[in-house]
Design a protein around this motif. Structure first.
Motif, PDB file in Angstrom:
ATOM      1  N   ASP A 436       0.843  -1.201   0.000  1.00 27.45           N
ATOM      2  CA  ASP A 436       0.000   0.000   0.000  1.00 27.45           C
ATOM      3  C   ASP A 436       0.879   1.251   0.000  1.00 27.45           C
ATOM      4  O   ASP A 436       0.517   2.266  -0.601  1.00 27.45           O
ATOM      5  N   GLY A 437       2.064   1.156   0.623  1.00 29.81           N
ATOM      6  CA  GLY A 437       2.995   2.285   0.564  1.00 29.81           C
ATOM      7  C   GLY A 437       3.516   2.486  -0.844  1.00 29.81           C
ATOM      8  O   GLY A 437       3.600   3.613  -1.351  1.00 29.81           O
ATOM      9  N   PHE A 461      -1.233  -5.575  -1.279  1.00 31.16           N
ATOM     10  CA  PHE A 461      -1.146  -6.118   0.074  1.00 31.16           C
ATOM     11  C   PHE A 461      -1.268  -4.918   1.005  1.00 31.16           C
ATOM     12  O   PHE A 461      -0.274  -4.271   1.335  1.00 31.16           O
ATOM     13  N   ASN A 463      -1.666  -3.407   4.190  1.00 35.08           N
ATOM     14  CA  ASN A 463      -1.574  -3.552   5.647  1.00 35.08           C
ATOM     15  C   ASN A 463      -1.596  -2.184   6.323  1.00 35.08           C
ATOM     16  O   ASN A 463      -1.277  -2.063   7.500  1.00 35.08           O
ATOM     17  N   ALA A 465       0.368   0.133   6.347  1.00 32.09           N
ATOM     18  CA  ALA A 465       1.619   0.441   7.051  1.00 32.09           C
ATOM     19  C   ALA A 465       2.822   0.278   6.133  1.00 32.09           C
ATOM     20  O   ALA A 465       2.760  -0.406   5.118  1.00 32.09           O
ATOM     21  N   LEU A 466       3.909   0.924   6.525  1.00 34.59           N
ATOM     22  CA  LEU A 466       5.205   0.648   5.914  1.00 34.59           C
ATOM     23  C   LEU A 466       5.740  -0.577   6.667  1.00 34.59           C
ATOM     24  O   LEU A 466       6.577  -0.473   7.569  1.00 34.59           O
ATOM     25  N   GLY A 467       5.190  -1.720   6.301  1.00 39.88           N
ATOM     26  CA  GLY A 467       5.380  -2.938   7.087  1.00 39.88           C
ATOM     27  C   GLY A 467       6.838  -3.318   7.273  1.00 39.88           C
ATOM     28  O   GLY A 467       7.259  -3.706   8.366  1.00 39.88           O
ATOM     29  N   ASN A 485       0.444   4.133   7.401  1.00 40.23           N
ATOM     30  CA  ASN A 485       0.067   4.735   6.114  1.00 40.23           C
ATOM     31  C   ASN A 485      -1.351   5.296   6.107  1.00 40.23           C
ATOM     32  O   ASN A 485      -1.752   5.947   5.147  1.00 40.23           O
TER      33      ASN A 485
HETATM   34 MG   LIG Z   1       2.244  -1.706   3.576  1.00 34.45          MG
END
Ligand SMILES: [Mg+2]
Ligand SMILES: Cc1ncc(C[n+]2csc(CCOP(=O)(O)OP(=O)(O)O)c2C)c(N)n1
Length: 582
Positions: A436-437, A461, A463, A465-467, A485
């Protein structure tokens, strides 16, 4: 016929080199080039939303087809946008030519509007970066740029002011014999003999393979058979060597899994085969031989007992007849068992009840994606956790391709890479595994996909977030900060621009959602709401243990599931021949 302009001459040279499209954003100094493309047959302009994406798209096209691909940026900011994708292309050795148009030639050096110095700007990410300031330099410099990219593998840049592009040619365009791809690099007899002697003298040998084994699967297997060698790989080597490989012991590196680390470190001799694997901490630092077609890479990661300058296939073909068949395969068998055991362990520890996990476990999603994707799909993979999911769950078979920004490690590569891949292969399934980032970073490229109706399948994918950075902070013992994010519905965004899309929040809907998108004839996006905390640090790992280097931490933290790899490892162990009398 009237004398062509320099822009027309350049397009002619590109047509002769087999170029079918130029990616970019039009503007001022580039207008003569775009106008020349408009009037030429056999070449088109592909309007992207950011020149960075144009460079990534060209990089993907070049990497997948092996042919020259072209992107362009207008003077100043159009040029600086190109940089990211060109670094990616250059480090990957993808033959890409960039047309960097320049401010009016009489203004160079005056601090004029939009002024940069492209010859300086692109020096580090190119083999060739030259300024065309007069008509007499063409078409020779254009041909030289083409040849540098193709011959050396990487980027060349032609810098031309808009007014110079408008000038009339001083020399006929003519034709020059098409530059062939580089010939094979064949090692000297002396080196081949030395290699054979050392392979024979070693009690145990492990082969560690990188992207340089492309096209040499049979030769590597033949050598492994003679030497009873475990065969491990880097991330970039995986797609070329992991399939149909009874000697597979997995992958080394930060995302590694299986017994590759043990096999490379416990062998009497390690043979680095077409790999420039950068993580020297994973290598034994001794007892090593390296084969590479690029002599400048030899010994730059680790001291060598022997450096062999040659293509992998040519070198192995030369050495195979000289190498004796080894009889003892106990080291290989021990490593194959270790590999299967390592995978069994993580799978049972990790994938329990995964089909009911909410939010969706990204590994489960990747596993289903692997199952429903076609046998010759091209996967483009965003930098971030998608690298891990692709490395572990996308099963190579010799026909699929998996590309990413594996050397430059830039975010947001997957979607623009997919655009280039789809244009190069209009009929092939192209899947962008986006974070997503990453998607957010070059979100405008959704419009490129929609505008050109490219049937790319974007699997996000999501999530929120910057997983990958969340994980890094955990490993470093830092509190999680600024990795959020925000929660967005990318399916709704895609739908708003006319892309068929679906948001999947329940694991039970995964398979149908992915299959539906893959079967859709046009562009499609699946917004997978996945778990940002998919990876948890086991309690016995302390920050102090993890700090400095993630060898231990990375192995434990990233020891997620491994999908199909387990099935292959089990099969390889089952296939170990039982010697007579035992
Ligand atoms: Mg992410
Ligand atoms: C251009 C760029 N900026 C920053 C980074 C550092 N970085 C690497 S992965 C990552 C997070 C990616 O997030 P996302 O795309 O959401 O993927 P996830 O890891 O969450 O799956 C960041 C910030 C980078 N590699 N490239």
């Amino acid at each position: 016929m009237s004398t062509p302009t320099l822009a027309e001459q350049l397009i002619d040279v590109l047509l002769q080199a087999g170029v079918e499209r130029v990616y970019g954003v039009v503007g001022d100094s580039l207008n003569p080039v775009v106008d020349a493309i408009r009037r030429a047959d056999g070449i088109e302009w592909v309007h992207v939303r950011n020149e960075e994406s144009g460079a990534f798209a060209a990089a993907a096209e070049a990497q997948l087809t092996g042919r020259l691909a072209v992107c362009a940026g207008s003077c100043g900011p159009g040029n600086t946008h190109l940089l990211q994708g060109l670094y990616d292309a250059h480090r990957t050795g993808a033959p890409v030519l960039a047309i960097a148009s320049h401010i009016p030639s009489v203004q160079v050096g005056t601090g004029y509007f939009q002024e940069t110095h492209p010859e300086r700007l692109f020096t580090e990410c190119s083999h060739f970066c030259e300024l065309v300031s007069q008509a007499e330099q063409m078409p020779r410099l254009a041909r030289s740029a083409v040849q540098h990219s193709r011959g050396l593998g990487g980027v060349s840049v032609l810098v031309v002011s808009g007014d110079v592009f408008h000038r009339r040619a001083a020399s006929p365009t003519g034709e020059s014999a098409p530059a062939p791809r580089s010939g094979a690099v064949v090692p000297s007899d002396e080196q081949v003999r030395a290699l054979a002697e050392r392979l024979d003298a070693a009690e145990t040998v492990t082969l560690f393979c990188g992207a340089g084994v492309a096209g040499a699967h049979a030769e590597v297997m033949a050598l492994a058979e003679k030497l009873h060698s475990p065969v491990g790989h880097s991330l970039r080597g995986k797609e070329w060597i992991q399939y149909d490989n009874p000697y597979d012991v997995g992958m080394s590196g930060l995302l590694g899994y299986g017994a590759c680390y043990e096999a490379t470190n416990e062998a009497g001799l390690l043979l680095l085969v077409g790999t420039d694997f950068p993580y020297d901490a994973f290598l034994p630092g001794a007892r090593t031989i390296q084969i590479d077609h690029d002599a400048s890479r030899l010994g730059r990661r680790t001291p060598l007992e022997l450096a062999v300058h040659g293509d992998v296939a040519a070198t192995l073909r030369a050495v195979l007849p000289l190498v004796e068949q080894k009889t003892d395969r106990s080291f290989l068998d021990r490593m194959l068992h270790k590999h299967a055991h390592a995978l069994e362990h993580v799978v049972s520890a990790y994938t329990h009840d995964i089909e009911h996990h909410l939010p969706i476990h990204p590994e489960y999603a990747a596993k289903i994606l692997d199952e429903v994707a076609s046998e010759d799909a091209v996967f483009t993979v965003d930098t971030g956790m998608n690298n891990v999911w692709a490395a572990r769950y996308i099963t190579p078979n010799g026909r699929r391709r998996v590309i990413g920004s594996f050397l430059h490690g830039s975010m947001a590569n997957a979607l623009p890479h997919a655009i280039g891949a789809q244009l190069a292969y209009p009929g092939r399934q192209v899947i962008s595994m986006s974070g997503d980032g990453g998607l957010g970073m070059l979100l405008g490229e959704l419009l490129t996909v929609a505008l050109h109706q490219l049937p790319v399948k974007i699997i996000t994918f999501n999530n929120s977030a910057l997983g990958m950075i969340k994980l890094e902070m955990m490993v470093d013992g830092l509190p999680d900060y600024q990795t959020d994010n925000g929660t967005f519905d990318y399916a709704a965004i895609a739908r708003a621009v006319g892309i068929h899309s679906v948001r999947v929040e329940q694991p039970a809907d995964l398979r149908a959602g992915l299959a539906d998108a893959l079967a859709h004839p046009g562009p499609a996006l699946v917004d997978l709401v996945t778990d940002a905390n998919a990876l948890s640090v086991p309690p016995h790992i302390t920050a102090a243990q993890a700090k400095g280097f993630a060898l231990a931490a990375g192995k434990v933290v990233l020891d997620g599931g491994v999908g199909n790899m387990l099935r292959l490892a089990r099969a390889n162990v089952r296939n170990i021949p039982v010697p007579a009398g035992r």
